[in-house]
Enzyme design. Structure first.
Site, PDB file in Angstrom:
ATOM      1  N   ILE A 115       0.828  -1.211   0.000  1.00 13.85           N
ATOM      2  CA  ILE A 115       0.000   0.000   0.000  1.00 13.85           C
ATOM      3  C   ILE A 115       0.867   1.267   0.000  1.00 13.85           C
ATOM      4  O   ILE A 115       0.389   2.344  -0.368  1.00 13.85           O
ATOM      5  CB  ILE A 115      -0.947  -0.042   1.229  1.00 13.85           C
ATOM      6  CG1 ILE A 115      -2.207   0.755   0.992  1.00 13.85           C
ATOM      7  CG2 ILE A 115      -0.241   0.351   2.507  1.00 13.85           C
ATOM      8  CD1 ILE A 115      -3.284   0.503   2.032  1.00 13.85           C
ATOM      9  N   ASN A 146      11.990  -7.907   6.634  1.00 16.19           N
ATOM     10  CA  ASN A 146      12.255  -7.174   7.869  1.00 16.19           C
ATOM     11  C   ASN A 146      11.970  -8.124   9.033  1.00 16.19           C
ATOM     12  O   ASN A 146      10.911  -8.769   9.067  1.00 16.19           O
ATOM     13  CB  ASN A 146      11.362  -5.932   7.952  1.00 16.19           C
ATOM     14  CG  ASN A 146      11.727  -4.899   6.907  1.00 16.19           C
ATOM     15  OD1 ASN A 146      12.880  -4.782   6.523  1.00 16.19           O
ATOM     16  ND2 ASN A 146      10.739  -4.156   6.426  1.00 16.19           N
ATOM     17  N   GLN A 179      10.113  -4.143  11.113  1.00 16.17           N
ATOM     18  CA  GLN A 179       8.956  -5.028  10.921  1.00 16.17           C
ATOM     19  C   GLN A 179       7.756  -4.482  11.683  1.00 16.17           C
ATOM     20  O   GLN A 179       7.856  -4.136  12.869  1.00 16.17           O
ATOM     21  CB  GLN A 179       9.282  -6.454  11.399  1.00 16.17           C
ATOM     22  CG  GLN A 179       8.172  -7.438  11.065  1.00 16.17           C
ATOM     23  CD  GLN A 179       8.524  -8.887  11.398  1.00 16.17           C
ATOM     24  OE1 GLN A 179       9.578  -9.172  11.961  1.00 16.17           O
ATOM     25  NE2 GLN A 179       7.624  -9.786  11.049  1.00 16.17           N
ATOM     26  N   HIS A 204       6.372 -12.131   5.738  1.00 15.54           N
ATOM     27  CA  HIS A 204       6.119 -11.653   4.374  1.00 15.54           C
ATOM     28  C   HIS A 204       7.440 -11.206   3.774  1.00 15.54           C
ATOM     29  O   HIS A 204       8.323 -10.715   4.471  1.00 15.54           O
ATOM     30  CB  HIS A 204       5.126 -10.488   4.371  1.00 15.54           C
ATOM     31  CG  HIS A 204       5.527  -9.358   5.269  1.00 15.54           C
ATOM     32  ND1 HIS A 204       5.335  -9.396   6.638  1.00 15.54           N
ATOM     33  CD2 HIS A 204       6.150  -8.180   5.017  1.00 15.54           C
ATOM     34  CE1 HIS A 204       5.813  -8.287   7.174  1.00 15.54           C
ATOM     35  NE2 HIS A 204       6.314  -7.525   6.207  1.00 15.54           N
TER      36      HIS A 204
HETATM   37  P1  AMP Z   1       6.984  -4.648   7.418  1.00 19.59           P
HETATM   38  O1  AMP Z   1       7.201  -3.237   7.867  1.00 19.59           O
HETATM   39  O2  AMP Z   1       8.173  -5.330   6.847  1.00 19.59           O
HETATM   40  O3  AMP Z   1       6.296  -5.471   8.501  1.00 19.59           O
HETATM   41  O4  AMP Z   1       6.004  -4.557   6.194  1.00 19.59           O
HETATM   42  C1  AMP Z   1       4.644  -4.334   6.289  1.00 19.59           C
HETATM   43  C2  AMP Z   1       4.234  -3.757   4.968  1.00 19.59           C
HETATM   44  O5  AMP Z   1       2.854  -3.952   4.812  1.00 19.59           O
HETATM   45  C3  AMP Z   1       4.502  -2.249   4.840  1.00 19.59           C
HETATM   46  O6  AMP Z   1       5.385  -2.026   3.733  1.00 19.59           O
HETATM   47  C4  AMP Z   1       3.117  -1.674   4.591  1.00 19.59           C
HETATM   48  O7  AMP Z   1       3.121  -0.611   3.666  1.00 19.59           O
HETATM   49  C5  AMP Z   1       2.348  -2.873   4.083  1.00 19.59           C
HETATM   50  N1  AMP Z   1       0.912  -2.844   4.334  1.00 19.59           N
HETATM   51  C6  AMP Z   1       0.292  -2.605   5.508  1.00 19.59           C
HETATM   52  N2  AMP Z   1      -1.037  -2.690   5.359  1.00 19.59           N
HETATM   53  C7  AMP Z   1      -1.260  -2.999   4.056  1.00 19.59           C
HETATM   54  C8  AMP Z   1      -2.427  -3.221   3.276  1.00 19.59           C
HETATM   55  N3  AMP Z   1      -3.655  -3.139   3.806  1.00 19.59           N
HETATM   56  N4  AMP Z   1      -2.279  -3.510   1.963  1.00 19.59           N
HETATM   57  C9  AMP Z   1      -1.049  -3.606   1.417  1.00 19.59           C
HETATM   58  N5  AMP Z   1       0.088  -3.410   2.095  1.00 19.59           N
HETATM   59  C10 AMP Z   1      -0.007  -3.098   3.398  1.00 19.59           C
END
Ligand code: AMP
Length: 114
Positions: free
Chosen positions: A30, A85, A92, A98
């Site tokens: 996102i 992360n 993270q 992921h």
């Molecule tokens: P991390 O910080 O490695 O845990 O990554 C989490 C990621 O999820 C971040 O890059 C966010 O931008 C992404 N994210 C959070 N909510 C959503 C969502 N609803 N749809 C798509 N990506 C998301």
């Protein structure tokens, strides 16, 4: 606790889904940090991070890498950066493992996301 990614898998919240199999889903981040920024996510939320995943289900981890490569080839030229992360201090925020797949015109020499 249900993670935000499990809610995407369940179609409770919308996402731009680019791939789905029985064990994996992938969708656009996102808040993209590169021209192509996808998240490759196992459907199980049993593993909080890549260390747990590698110990618990290495075949699933290999499937994530394969998916990342296939998506990088589909959405860019096949080259990609794969980021897990791991831990709050590493940035993270979602504790459902992921992989970030970054591709398409990445900054030369950069290791970070920004
Ligand atoms: P991390 O910080 O490695 O845990 O990554 C989490 C990621 O999820 C971040 O890059 C966010 O931008 C992404 N994210 C959070 N909510 C959503 C969502 N609803 N749809 C798509 N990506 C998301």
């Amino acid at each position: 606790m249900t993670s935000i990614f499990s809610r995407i898998i369940a179609r409770e919240i919308p996402a731009d889904i680019v791939f789905e199999s029985d064990r994996i889903i992938a969708f656009r981040d996102i808040a993209p940090q590169a021209p192509v920024h996808l998240l490759v996510v196992p459907k199980t939320e049993s593993y909080a991070n890549v260390v747990e995943l590698a110990a618990g289900d290495p075949a699933l981890m290999a499937e994530m890498v394969h998916t990342a490569h296939a998506l990088a080839a589909e959405h860019a030229n096949g080259d990609f950066r794969l980021i897990f992360n791991t831990g709050e201090e590493a940035g993270q925020t979602v504790f459902h493992v992921h992989a970030h797949v970054l591709a398409g015109g990445l900054a030369e020499g950069s290791l970070g996301r920004g």
